[in-house]
Design an enzyme around this catalytic site. Structure first.
Site, PDB file in Angstrom:
ATOM      1  N   TYR A 102       0.250   4.522  -2.791  1.00 48.82           N
ATOM      2  CA  TYR A 102      -0.235   5.188  -2.205  1.00 48.82           C
ATOM      3  C   TYR A 102       1.231   6.891  -2.107  1.00 48.82           C
ATOM      4  O   TYR A 102       1.193   7.722  -2.861  1.00 48.82           O
ATOM      5  CB  TYR A 102       0.228   5.896  -1.026  1.00 48.82           C
ATOM      6  CG  TYR A 102      -0.872   5.212   0.054  1.00 48.82           C
ATOM      7  CD1 TYR A 102      -1.867   4.944   0.145  1.00 48.82           C
ATOM      8  CD2 TYR A 102      -1.044   4.504   1.589  1.00 48.82           C
ATOM      9  CE1 TYR A 102      -3.121   3.904   0.501  1.00 48.82           C
ATOM     10  CE2 TYR A 102      -1.598   3.767   2.337  1.00 48.82           C
ATOM     11  CZ  TYR A 102      -2.897   3.197   2.009  1.00 48.82           C
ATOM     12  OH  TYR A 102      -3.621   2.879   1.886  1.00 48.82           O
ATOM     13  N   TYR A 107     -12.152   9.367  -1.538  1.00 49.62           N
ATOM     14  CA  TYR A 107     -13.808   7.980  -1.034  1.00 49.62           C
ATOM     15  C   TYR A 107     -13.820   8.604   0.110  1.00 49.62           C
ATOM     16  O   TYR A 107     -13.255   9.088   1.255  1.00 49.62           O
ATOM     17  CB  TYR A 107     -14.327   7.470  -1.616  1.00 49.62           C
ATOM     18  CG  TYR A 107     -14.144   5.747   0.085  1.00 49.62           C
ATOM     19  CD1 TYR A 107     -12.466   5.538  -0.508  1.00 49.62           C
ATOM     20  CD2 TYR A 107     -14.435   5.542   0.687  1.00 49.62           C
ATOM     21  CE1 TYR A 107     -12.523   4.798   0.098  1.00 49.62           C
ATOM     22  CE2 TYR A 107     -14.350   4.371   1.432  1.00 49.62           C
ATOM     23  CZ  TYR A 107     -12.939   3.561   1.168  1.00 49.62           C
ATOM     24  OH  TYR A 107     -13.184   2.814   2.486  1.00 49.62           O
ATOM     25  N   SER A 156     -15.283  -3.094   6.898  1.00 51.44           N
ATOM     26  CA  SER A 156     -15.814  -2.889   7.694  1.00 51.44           C
ATOM     27  C   SER A 156     -15.015  -2.531   8.827  1.00 51.44           C
ATOM     28  O   SER A 156     -14.236  -1.681   8.980  1.00 51.44           O
ATOM     29  CB  SER A 156     -15.483  -3.717   8.265  1.00 51.44           C
ATOM     30  OG  SER A 156     -16.363  -5.587   7.235  1.00 51.44           O
ATOM     31  N   ARG A 159       0.731  -1.246   0.151  1.00 51.95           N
ATOM     32  CA  ARG A 159      -0.234  -0.156  -0.087  1.00 51.95           C
ATOM     33  C   ARG A 159       0.573   1.434  -0.089  1.00 51.95           C
ATOM     34  O   ARG A 159       0.454   2.619  -0.517  1.00 51.95           O
ATOM     35  CB  ARG A 159      -1.211  -0.203   1.314  1.00 51.95           C
ATOM     36  CG  ARG A 159      -2.249  -1.056   0.428  1.00 51.95           C
ATOM     37  CD  ARG A 159      -3.483  -0.314   1.834  1.00 51.95           C
ATOM     38  NE  ARG A 159      -2.840  -1.220   2.988  1.00 51.95           N
ATOM     39  CZ  ARG A 159      -3.133  -2.430   3.653  1.00 51.95           C
ATOM     40  NH1 ARG A 159      -3.886  -3.277   2.426  1.00 51.95           N
ATOM     41  NH2 ARG A 159      -3.470  -3.363   4.142  1.00 51.95           N
ATOM     42  N   ALA A 216     -17.024   7.451   7.483  1.00 49.93           N
ATOM     43  CA  ALA A 216     -17.615   5.877   7.510  1.00 49.93           C
ATOM     44  C   ALA A 216     -17.786   6.274   8.810  1.00 49.93           C
ATOM     45  O   ALA A 216     -18.872   6.337   9.298  1.00 49.93           O
ATOM     46  CB  ALA A 216     -16.900   5.499   7.018  1.00 49.93           C
ATOM     47  N   GLN A 240     -10.722  -0.070   9.772  1.00 48.02           N
ATOM     48  CA  GLN A 240      -9.415  -1.623   9.056  1.00 48.02           C
ATOM     49  C   GLN A 240      -9.645  -2.540   9.510  1.00 48.02           C
ATOM     50  O   GLN A 240      -8.259  -3.184   9.552  1.00 48.02           O
ATOM     51  CB  GLN A 240      -8.376  -0.527   8.279  1.00 48.02           C
ATOM     52  CG  GLN A 240      -8.586   1.271   7.400  1.00 48.02           C
ATOM     53  CD  GLN A 240      -7.060   1.418   7.655  1.00 48.02           C
ATOM     54  OE1 GLN A 240      -7.746   2.106   6.545  1.00 48.02           O
ATOM     55  NE2 GLN A 240      -5.864   1.514   7.953  1.00 48.02           N
ATOM     56  N   ALA A 299     -21.712   0.749   6.486  1.00 43.88           N
ATOM     57  CA  ALA A 299     -22.767   1.986   6.060  1.00 43.88           C
ATOM     58  C   ALA A 299     -22.962   1.710   4.493  1.00 43.88           C
ATOM     59  O   ALA A 299     -22.309   1.149   3.706  1.00 43.88           O
ATOM     60  CB  ALA A 299     -21.879   3.854   5.914  1.00 43.88           C
TER      61      ALA A 299
HETATM   62  C1  LIG Z   1      -8.633   4.071   3.969  1.00 46.00           C
HETATM   63  S1  LIG Z   1      -9.679   4.162   5.447  1.00 46.00           S
HETATM   64  C2  LIG Z   1     -10.757   5.193   4.017  1.00 46.00           C
HETATM   65  C3  LIG Z   1     -11.504   6.071   4.991  1.00 46.00           C
HETATM   66  C4  LIG Z   1     -12.504   6.735   4.181  1.00 46.00           C
HETATM   67  N1  LIG Z   1     -11.559   8.281   3.823  1.00 46.00           N
HETATM   68  C5  LIG Z   1     -13.513   7.852   5.196  1.00 46.00           C
HETATM   69  O1  LIG Z   1     -13.623   8.675   5.492  1.00 46.00           O
HETATM   70  O2  LIG Z   1     -14.826   7.501   5.212  1.00 46.00           O
HETATM   71  C6  LIG Z   1     -10.857   2.388   4.899  1.00 46.00           C
HETATM   72  C7  LIG Z   1     -11.409   1.945   5.985  1.00 46.00           C
HETATM   73  O3  LIG Z   1     -12.915   3.012   6.361  1.00 46.00           O
HETATM   74  C8  LIG Z   1     -14.308   2.584   6.796  1.00 46.00           C
HETATM   75  N2  LIG Z   1     -14.580   1.962   5.857  1.00 46.00           N
HETATM   76  C9  LIG Z   1     -14.496   2.633   4.495  1.00 46.00           C
HETATM   77  N3  LIG Z   1     -16.146   2.731   3.948  1.00 46.00           N
HETATM   78  C10 LIG Z   1     -16.685   1.679   5.330  1.00 46.00           C
HETATM   79  C11 LIG Z   1     -17.903   1.627   5.097  1.00 46.00           C
HETATM   80  N4  LIG Z   1     -18.539   2.235   3.483  1.00 46.00           N
HETATM   81  N5  LIG Z   1     -18.827   1.760   6.134  1.00 46.00           N
HETATM   82  C12 LIG Z   1     -18.197   1.266   7.237  1.00 46.00           C
HETATM   83  N6  LIG Z   1     -17.311   1.749   7.746  1.00 46.00           N
HETATM   84  C13 LIG Z   1     -16.140   2.115   6.048  1.00 46.00           C
HETATM   85  C14 LIG Z   1     -13.464   0.908   7.451  1.00 46.00           C
HETATM   86  O4  LIG Z   1     -13.090   0.967   9.151  1.00 46.00           O
HETATM   87  C15 LIG Z   1     -12.336   0.800   6.078  1.00 46.00           C
HETATM   88  O5  LIG Z   1     -11.348  -0.132   6.409  1.00 46.00           O
END
Ligand SMILES: C[S@@+](CC[C@H](N)C(=O)[O-])C[C@H]1O[C@@H](n2cnc3c(N)ncnc32)[C@H](O)[C@@H]1O
Length: 271
Positions: A69, A91, A233, A65, A123, A165, A206
């Protein structure tokens, strides 16, 4: 072509509904948009600005990763070097668990370029809405799951705990998205030092489409190793009990319990 600058924006979790007016405006007016988003979001961004390109190919099976990045940062900076207004889209909220979004701004500033981050819906914002949590009531601890496991912090069981994560838990080579069961069990043991084994957490995801329901799967900490964690998750661990009001702190101010009434502090004491 507009003045040379970089805007780092977030598309939210449901881009159709979560794109802020500010972000939409920036995207529409940009000379180039470089986006690290899924295919559907990319289509959506393309309709707002046809000069949208995907950076999703920075993720390769063989790359760590960190390498992906670094490539994103380098490609975004190369676009800004060519001049004009470049929008980098990630996102969720671009500043929440997105190292390249912060790094590209740091490197742009180091080169004397104008660069700014704009907030998006994360999230955790969706979690507060979908699980009905108000951090004002109990406070909230928020950690990356592997970081939380490796670098012990004092856990406050009267506050909410959000672990991000989960799917990257145990991925020490930083190449995959499959939680290592041994690490999940070890994390559960750490949590069970502070909460009872039957304390029920929620695996939360979500919804990414407006009409879908979020995943809200209850799981006792003792059974954490039985659930499947996906790439999106997040684990929510609710508070175990209400915090205890400090008589000492009140006395220091010459106050008694009655001085707090009818404030929210009293309601919390009674829960
Ligand atoms: C690299 S981070 C990105 C977070 C993103 N930038 C945000 O603002 O939510 C990825 C982590 O965000 C969380 N995540 C991302 N999408 C999600 C969703 N639809 N529902 C719940 N948690 C989410 C999870 O913990 C996932 O492992």
């Amino acid at each position: 072509m507009s003045d040379t600058r970089l805007s780092v924006v977030g598309t939210g979790i449901r881009p159709g509904g979560h794109l802020t007016t500010e972000t939409r405006h920036l995207l529409a007016r940009a000379d180039r948009v470089l986006a690290v988003v899924d295919g559907l979001t990319l289509e959506y961004l393309n309709r707002i600005n046809p000069a949208t390109e995907s950076l999703q190919d920075c993720y390769r099976q063989t790359s760590s990763r960190e390498a992906s990045y670094a490539e994103m940062v380098q490609r975004i900076l190369a676009a800004v070097d060519q001049g004009g207004h470049v929008c980098a889209a990630f996102y969720g909220h671009p500043g929440v668990f997105v190292w390249p979004a912060h790094e590209v701004i740091r490197q742009a500033h180091a080169k004397g370029l104008a660069a700014k981050m704009y907030p998006g819906i994360s999230a955790e914002d969706c979690l507060f809405a979908d699980l009905g949590i108000d951090p004002a009531q109990c406070g909230c601890q928020s950690y990356e799951a592997m970081d939380f496991y490796l670098y012990p912090r004092r856990i406050e069981p009267t506050a909410a705990l959000v672990l991000w994560q989960l799917a990257a838990l145990g991925d020490v080579r930083r190449v995959g998205f499959q939680a290592d069961p041994a690490w999940v069990s070890a994390l559960a043991e750490v949590l069970m030092d502070s909460y009872p084994a039957d304390h029920v957490a929620t695996v939360y995801e979500a919804a990414t489409f407006p009409l879908d329901e979020p995943r809200r799967e209850p799981v006792a900490l003792a059974h954490l190793d039985k659930v499947q964690f996906s790439q999106v998750s997040t684990l929510y661990v609710p508070p175990l009990a209400a915090p205890v009001l400090s008589e000492h702190r009140l006395a220091r101010l010459g106050l008694s319990h009655s001085a707090l009434e009818p404030a929210a502090y009293r309601r919390r004491r009674e829960r």
